[in-house]
Design a protein around this motif. Structure first.
Motif, PDB file in Angstrom:
ATOM      1  N   VAL A   1       0.838  -1.199   0.000  1.00  7.65           N
ATOM      2  CA  VAL A   1       0.000   0.000   0.000  1.00  7.65           C
ATOM      3  C   VAL A   1       0.877   1.255   0.000  1.00  7.65           C
ATOM      4  O   VAL A   1       1.647   1.485   0.926  1.00  7.65           O
ATOM      5  N   GLN A   2       0.738   2.025  -1.080  1.00  6.23           N
ATOM      6  CA  GLN A   2       1.446   3.307  -1.198  1.00  6.23           C
ATOM      7  C   GLN A   2       0.644   4.430  -0.539  1.00  6.23           C
ATOM      8  O   GLN A   2       1.189   5.284   0.135  1.00  6.23           O
ATOM      9  N   SER A   3      -0.659   4.417  -0.785  1.00  5.96           N
ATOM     10  CA  SER A   3      -1.548   5.436  -0.213  1.00  5.96           C
ATOM     11  C   SER A   3      -2.940   4.847  -0.087  1.00  5.96           C
ATOM     12  O   SER A   3      -3.291   3.893  -0.790  1.00  5.96           O
ATOM     13  N   GLY A   4      -3.734   5.432   0.827  1.00  4.97           N
ATOM     14  CA  GLY A   4      -5.099   4.963   1.013  1.00  4.97           C
ATOM     15  C   GLY A   4      -5.215   3.906   2.099  1.00  4.97           C
ATOM     16  O   GLY A   4      -4.279   3.667   2.870  1.00  4.97           O
ATOM     17  N   VAL A   5      -6.367   3.251   2.141  1.00  9.97           N
ATOM     18  CA  VAL A   5      -6.647   2.190   3.122  1.00  9.97           C
ATOM     19  C   VAL A   5      -7.384   1.064   2.407  1.00  9.97           C
ATOM     20  O   VAL A   5      -8.338   1.314   1.668  1.00  9.97           O
ATOM     21  N   LEU A   6      -6.937  -0.170   2.628  1.00  9.73           N
ATOM     22  CA  LEU A   6      -7.603  -1.346   2.067  1.00  9.73           C
ATOM     23  C   LEU A   6      -8.118  -2.231   3.190  1.00  9.73           C
ATOM     24  O   LEU A   6      -7.623  -2.157   4.319  1.00  9.73           O
ATOM     25  N   ARG A   7      -9.097  -3.050   2.846  1.00 10.36           N
ATOM     26  CA  ARG A   7      -9.686  -3.965   3.824  1.00 10.36           C
ATOM     27  C   ARG A   7      -9.810  -5.342   3.194  1.00 10.36           C
ATOM     28  O   ARG A   7     -10.270  -5.480   2.058  1.00 10.36           O
ATOM     29  N   ALA A   8      -9.398  -6.372   3.943  1.00  9.85           N
ATOM     30  CA  ALA A   8      -9.605  -7.761   3.522  1.00  9.85           C
ATOM     31  C   ALA A   8     -10.723  -8.328   4.383  1.00  9.85           C
ATOM     32  O   ALA A   8     -10.680  -8.205   5.612  1.00  9.85           O
ATOM     33  N   PHE A   9     -11.733  -8.935   3.741  1.00 11.79           N
ATOM     34  CA  PHE A   9     -12.837  -9.490   4.519  1.00 11.79           C
ATOM     35  C   PHE A   9     -13.323 -10.803   3.920  1.00 11.79           C
ATOM     36  O   PHE A   9     -13.110 -11.099   2.739  1.00 11.79           O
ATOM     37  N   TYR A  10     -13.967 -11.600   4.794  1.00 10.45           N
ATOM     38  CA  TYR A  10     -14.576 -12.864   4.394  1.00 10.45           C
ATOM     39  C   TYR A  10     -16.081 -12.679   4.376  1.00 10.45           C
ATOM     40  O   TYR A  10     -16.649 -12.123   5.314  1.00 10.45           O
ATOM     41  N   LEU A  11     -16.705 -13.117   3.302  1.00  9.96           N
ATOM     42  CA  LEU A  11     -18.160 -13.038   3.166  1.00  9.96           C
ATOM     43  C   LEU A  11     -18.716 -14.450   3.301  1.00  9.96           C
ATOM     44  O   LEU A  11     -18.428 -15.316   2.472  1.00  9.96           O
ATOM     45  N   ASP A  12     -19.507 -14.693   4.362  1.00 13.42           N
ATOM     46  CA  ASP A  12     -20.029 -16.047   4.556  1.00 13.42           C
ATOM     47  C   ASP A  12     -21.269 -16.266   3.683  1.00 13.42           C
ATOM     48  O   ASP A  12     -21.789 -15.312   3.093  1.00 13.42           O
ATOM     49  N   PRO A  13     -21.736 -17.522   3.560  1.00 16.40           N
ATOM     50  CA  PRO A  13     -22.871 -17.817   2.667  1.00 16.40           C
ATOM     51  C   PRO A  13     -24.135 -17.025   2.967  1.00 16.40           C
ATOM     52  O   PRO A  13     -24.961 -16.790   2.084  1.00 16.40           O
ATOM     53  N   SER A  14     -24.298 -16.559   4.216  1.00 14.94           N
ATOM     54  CA  SER A  14     -25.502 -15.792   4.560  1.00 14.94           C
ATOM     55  C   SER A  14     -25.344 -14.308   4.216  1.00 14.94           C
ATOM     56  O   SER A  14     -26.264 -13.526   4.398  1.00 14.94           O
ATOM     57  N   GLY A  15     -24.123 -13.910   3.743  1.00 13.99           N
ATOM     58  CA  GLY A  15     -23.900 -12.514   3.368  1.00 13.99           C
ATOM     59  C   GLY A  15     -23.279 -11.669   4.468  1.00 13.99           C
ATOM     60  O   GLY A  15     -23.116 -10.458   4.322  1.00 13.99           O
ATOM     61  N   LYS A  16     -22.889 -12.296   5.586  1.00  9.11           N
ATOM     62  CA  LYS A  16     -22.262 -11.556   6.688  1.00  9.11           C
ATOM     63  C   LYS A  16     -20.776 -11.365   6.396  1.00  9.11           C
ATOM     64  O   LYS A  16     -20.064 -12.301   6.051  1.00  9.11           O
ATOM     65  N   GLU A  17     -20.306 -10.109   6.550  1.00  9.57           N
ATOM     66  CA  GLU A  17     -18.889  -9.791   6.339  1.00  9.57           C
ATOM     67  C   GLU A  17     -18.132  -9.855   7.658  1.00  9.57           C
ATOM     68  O   GLU A  17     -18.592  -9.332   8.672  1.00  9.57           O
ATOM     69  N   SER A  18     -16.951 -10.485   7.624  1.00 13.53           N
ATOM     70  CA  SER A  18     -16.039 -10.471   8.768  1.00 13.53           C
ATOM     71  C   SER A  18     -14.716  -9.892   8.281  1.00 13.53           C
ATOM     72  O   SER A  18     -14.060 -10.473   7.411  1.00 13.53           O
TER      73      SER A  18
END
Length: 196
Positions: A52-69
Motif C-alpha cells: 500500500v502506497q496510499s489509502g486504506v484497504l480492507r480484507a474481509f470474508y463473506l459467509d454464505p448468509s452474506g455476513k462480512e467479517s
C-alpha cells in the motif's frame, strides 16, 4: 511510480545493491484503485501481493448468509494479500477492497519466484514479513479469546491509529466481531470517561 516508501520498507530487513533494486522495481506494477473497488474477490485466483502506497484497504470474508467479517486493514507501508491462496495459487477466500482512493504496488507470484532466484536475500525479507504477519494473527486470536470488546477496541486504535478515523463503524465492528450498535456504546462510554 514513487518507490521511496517500498524501498524503505524493504531496507528494514535487507540491503540491496543498485542493480538488485532496479530489478525488484522492474517487477512491480502500480495500480490506482477507486473507493469501494476490489483488487481481489472471493473465489478469484489470487495472483498478487500488494504494497500500500496510499489509502486504506480492507480484507474481509463473506459467509454464505452474506455476513462480512473483516480480517485485516492495510494502511500505507503495509503489505496485503490472501496469503494462503497467493502462496498456493488457489481461489481466494477473501475479498480485498479499497476504503478510499488508494494506490498499491503489486508483485505477481511468478515474479516473486523469479525474484527469489535472482536476488535470494528476498527470501529472508518475505520470511520475516510472513513471521511478523503470523505473530500479529496469533496475538489477535489471543486478544479475541482473552480481552473484552472494549479492550479489543482500544487494541484496534493502537494498531491502526491513522486508519481509525477513515474506517466506518460497521467495518471496525466486523473486525472486532461485535455489532455496530455495541461499538457505539463502547465509544460513548470511552468519550464519557475521557470527559470526566
Amino acid at each position: 511510480m514513487n518507490e521511496s516508501l517500498i524501498l524503505k520498507n524493504i531496507s528494514r530487513h535487507i540491503s540491496l545493491s543498485n542493480e538488485e533494486t532496479s530489478y525488484f522495481l522492474s517487477l512491480l506494477k502500480e495500480k490506482k484503485i477507486q473507493k469501494k473497488e476490489t483488487i481481489l474477490k472471493q473465489e478469484q485466483l489470487c495472483r498478487e501481493i500488494s504494497f500500500v502506497q496510499s489509502g486504506v484497504l480492507r480484507a474481509f470474508y463473506l459467509d454464505p448468509s452474506g455476513k462480512e467479517s473483516t480480517i485485516m486493514f492495510a494502511v500505507p507501508d503495509w503489505w496485503i494479500t490472501d496469503m494462503f491462496c497467493f502462496i498456493h495459487q488457489k481461489p481466494a477466500m477473501l475479498t480485498i477492497e479499497a476504503l478510499e482512493e488508494s494506490t498499491v504496488l503489486q508483485l505477481q507470484k511468478e515474479n516473486l519466484d523469479k525474484l527469489y532466484i535472482k536476488v535470494p536475500k528476498f527470501e529472508k525479507f518475505f520470511r520475516i514479513m510472513m513471521q511478523n504477519a503470523y505473530i500479529r494473527e496469533q496475538l489477535r486470536t489471543i486478544e479475541n479469546l482473552s480481552l473484552t470488546a472494549e479492550e479489543r477496541y482500544h487494541a484496534f486504535l493502537q494498531k491502526y491509529p491513522l486508519a481509525a478515523e477513515r474506517i466506518t463503524q460497521k467495518q471496525i465492528a466486523s473486525y472486532l466481531g461485535i455489532t455496530p450498535e455495541f461499538l457505539s456504546t463502547i465509544k460513548t462510554s470511552k468519550q464519557k470517561s475521557e470527559g470526566s
